[in-house]
Design an enzyme around this catalytic site. Structure first.
Site, PDB file in Angstrom:
ATOM      1  N   LYS A   1       0.842  -1.196   0.000  1.00 50.19           N
ATOM      2  CA  LYS A   1       0.000   0.000   0.000  1.00 50.19           C
ATOM      3  C   LYS A   1       0.875   1.243   0.000  1.00 50.19           C
ATOM      4  CE  LYS A   1      -3.853  -1.912   2.733  1.00 50.19           C
ATOM      5  NZ  LYS A   1      -4.941  -1.723   1.765  1.00 50.19           N
TER       6      LYS A   1
ATOM      7  N   ARG B   1     -10.142 -11.698   2.122  1.00 46.00           N
ATOM      8  CA  ARG B   1     -11.007 -12.751   1.568  1.00 46.00           C
ATOM      9  C   ARG B   1     -10.318 -14.105   1.593  1.00 46.00           C
ATOM     10  NH1 ARG B   1     -11.511  -9.334  -3.896  1.00 46.00           N
ATOM     11  NH2 ARG B   1     -11.244  -7.731  -2.301  1.00 46.00           N
TER      12      ARG B   1
HETATM   13  N1  BES Z   1      -8.050  -3.934   4.593  1.00 44.47           N
HETATM   14  C1  BES Z   1      -8.258  -3.488   3.275  1.00 44.47           C
HETATM   15  C2  BES Z   1      -9.567  -2.744   3.081  1.00 44.47           C
HETATM   16  C3  BES Z   1      -9.659  -1.406   3.771  1.00 44.47           C
HETATM   17  C4  BES Z   1      -9.288  -0.261   3.119  1.00 44.47           C
HETATM   18  C5  BES Z   1     -10.171  -1.321   5.033  1.00 44.47           C
HETATM   19  C6  BES Z   1      -9.406   0.956   3.744  1.00 44.47           C
HETATM   20  C7  BES Z   1     -10.288  -0.097   5.683  1.00 44.47           C
HETATM   21  C8  BES Z   1      -9.901   1.048   5.022  1.00 44.47           C
HETATM   22  C9  BES Z   1      -8.253  -4.684   2.310  1.00 44.47           C
HETATM   23  O1  BES Z   1      -7.457  -5.750   2.680  1.00 44.47           O
HETATM   24  C10 BES Z   1      -7.739  -4.201   1.007  1.00 44.47           C
HETATM   25  O2  BES Z   1      -6.598  -3.837   0.952  1.00 44.47           O
HETATM   26  N2  BES Z   1      -8.604  -4.193   0.002  1.00 44.47           N
HETATM   27  C11 BES Z   1      -8.245  -3.729  -1.274  1.00 44.47           C
HETATM   28  C12 BES Z   1      -8.751  -4.733  -2.270  1.00 44.47           C
HETATM   29  C13 BES Z   1      -8.223  -4.530  -3.665  1.00 44.47           C
HETATM   30  C14 BES Z   1      -6.750  -4.854  -3.717  1.00 44.47           C
HETATM   31  C15 BES Z   1      -8.994  -5.421  -4.593  1.00 44.47           C
HETATM   32  C16 BES Z   1      -8.901  -2.377  -1.489  1.00 44.47           C
HETATM   33  O3  BES Z   1     -10.011  -2.182  -1.004  1.00 44.47           O
HETATM   34  O4  BES Z   1      -8.275  -1.504  -2.081  1.00 44.47           O
HETATM   35 MN    MN Z   2      -5.450  -5.515   1.987  1.00 46.69          MN
END
Ligand code: BES
Ligand code: MN
Ligand code: ZN
Length: 498
Positions: free
Chosen positions: A275, A349
């Site tokens: 990230k 997931r």
């Molecule tokens: N933990 C994150 C989702 C999240 C984002 C929670 C912001 C709280 C605040 C999750 O694991 C994630 O990174 N999801 C990605 C999925 C994508 C790579 C398909 C996302 O939402 O960007």
């Molecule tokens: Mn994630």
């Protein structure tokens, strides 16, 4: 902050809270105060813009004729609109006005409201609950907080004629509040303190109140075949864990349980699909779903709920390293289905796939609900008010929405239709773990659906609601524990023996 209920009498010290209706008709207590103070309340109402509306408050300092140091007039809104939630918000808002004002004692005076559906006792219990929920602080790491910024209030007394009835009505709230506070503590802790093993240890502590707790380590999970969950944790120095919590409160021990499954990513760096730096610290609360499950089981055990409930939480840390999984890796889940990992940041997931399969296979639950801070896309869709609800069962969805409405943790139902399923088709494996930007929360839920057989199931995407950026009536800024009160209510209303 200690809470007690006492027979009505004007207090001799501290701060006094009196509710004022929007029509400005004074309650018996308000009238008594008005007489004793030469019309202070009537004059204050005439001189200010305070109208008794919900969320309004007017603070009067050193009121002549009273023994208290502060009198807070707090808005009640319209009498017809006074319900449990309004009472909780009233208590929470009033407490927030006084928490750091200097008084150690706060007294809330409660009268019967003619024309309201809520009795004075229920109003008092709910107001106390709201105040307690709002009083939450996570300040263990502050060593230099100024005295004037620290809470002064040590004790809250709610005074009313039938204090015994209020005390009885408050008892179940107390258990749920304890569960909420545990969840908030776990979510607030940084990831160097709460990691899979330490979070499992926190869950294990519930054994003291009668929860049966089993902890599986990597060796056991490997033997079982949890290749999806394990792949997420393989880049971390910290060992992954799966924790099973069981509360057997039903009279029939063999009754099928209700099951709750939580995403417990104690830190989500994104892994190799790392990230961006900005805001990455927020990913300490990516274990929010698991913390709700743990807090819920605490609440159920404390109030000795007559239900069999199971919690399954998958605890992992998602880190980039030489041992981390790579984009393009194919993993085999506990279900036997294979997954092409396109993006290592879509890790929740993968964890849930194995935890869901395990829960349904082992416990054959009546219903199963998972909670996860799963997608940023649900924040884009719903913001920070509603959590996303996905379900394969209309009845369960309706029950969840009804429970959410009652405790002001609202759920918005999202679709789970077949056409979305093709978006996670893989060229090399049974599925891939991302479906593109469009409908991101839906494809995530469709992915989970592939790990649910014919069990009645719901998925709550709580990414937008697990952490509050600003104060709410009963949730100070920070970890909200959204889901604990909702699921406690779901159980009380639908799955508990009376
Ligand atoms: N933990 C994150 C989702 C999240 C984002 C929670 C912001 C709280 C605040 C999750 O694991 C994630 O990174 N999801 C990605 C999925 C994508 C790579 C398909 C996302 O939402 O960007
Ligand atoms: Mn994630
Ligand atoms: Zn995540």
């Amino acid at each position: 902050m200690k809470i007690s209920f006492a027979k009505a009498a004007l207090p001799a010290e501290g701060a006094l809270v009196v509710g004022i209706l929007e029509n400005r008709e004074l309650s018996a207590t308000a009238q008594q105060i008005d007489r004793q103070t030469g019309g202070l309340i009537s004059r204050a109402l005439a001189a200010s813009r305070f109208e008794g509306k919900k969320d309004q408050a007017l603070l009067l300092v050193m009121p002549a004729g009273l023994d208290v140091s502060r009198l807070l007039l707090a808005g009640l809104g319209k009498v017809a609109d006074i319900d449990a939630q309004a009472a909780q918000n009233f208590g929470g808002n009033a407490l927030a006005q006084l928490l750091t004002a200097g008084d150690q004692l706060v007294t809330i005076a409660v009268d019967e409201f003619p024309g309201s559906s809520l009795s004075a006792a229920d109003f008092a219990a709910n107001a106390a609950c709201g105040a307690k929920l709002r009083s939450y602080r996570f300040d263990k790491y502050r060593t230099k907080e100024k005295k004037e910024d620290k809470p002064s209030v040590k004790k809250l007394t709610v005074s009313l004629a039938d204090s015994a009835a209020a005390k009885r009505a408050f008892a179940p709230f107390e258990s749920v509040i304890d569960g909420v506070f545990l969840t908030r503590d776990l979510v607030s802790e940084p990831a160097n303190v709460i990691y899979p093993e330490s979070l499992a240890r926190e869950a294990k502590a519930l054994a003291e109140i009668g929860v049966d707790v089993e902890i599986l380590g990597e060796k056991q999970m490997k033997k079982l075949g949890m290749g999806a969950l394990l792949a997420v944790g393989q880049g971390s120095e910290k060992e992954s864990h799966l924790v099973v919590l069981r509360w057997n409160g039903a009279t029939d021990d063999a009754e099928a349980p209700v099951a709750f499954i939580g995403k417990g990513v104690t830190f989500d760096s994104g892994g190799i699909s790392i990230k961006p730096a900005g805001g990455m610290e927020e990913m300490k609360w990516d274990m929010g779903g698991s913390a709700v499950v743990i807090g819920l089981l605490k609440a159920l055990a404390l109030r000795k709920a007559k239900v069999n409930a199971v919690g399954v939480v998958g605890l992992v840390e998602n880190m980039p390293s030489g041992t981390a999984q790579r984009p393009g890796d194919v993993v085999t889940s506990l279900s036997g289905q294979t997954i092409e990992v396109i993006n290592t940041d879509a890790e929740g997931r993968l964890v849930l796939a194995d935890a869901l399969w395990y829960a349904q296979d082992r416990f054959k639950p009546r219903v199963m609900v998972d909670l996860a801070t799963l997608t940023g896309a649900i924040i884009v869709a719903l913001g920070d008010h509603y959590a996303g609800l996905f379900s394969n069962d209309d009845d369960l969805a309706t029950r969840l929405q009804a429970a959410g409405k009652q405790v002001a943790e609202p759920l918005w139902r999202m679709p789970l239709d077949e056409p979305y399923d093709k978006l996670i088709k893989s060229d090399i494996a049974d599925m891939k773990n991302v479906g593109g930007r469009e409908g991101g929360s839906i494809t995530a839920a469709m992915f989970l659906k592939r790990f649910v057989k014919d069990t009645k199931w719901a998925h709550l995407d709580i990414a937008g609601v697990a952490w509050a950026k600003k104060d709410g009536p009963v949730t100070p800024k920070g970890a909200t524990a959204f889901g604990v009160r909702l699921l406690d209510r779901l159980i009380a209303d639908n799955y508990e023996q009376k």
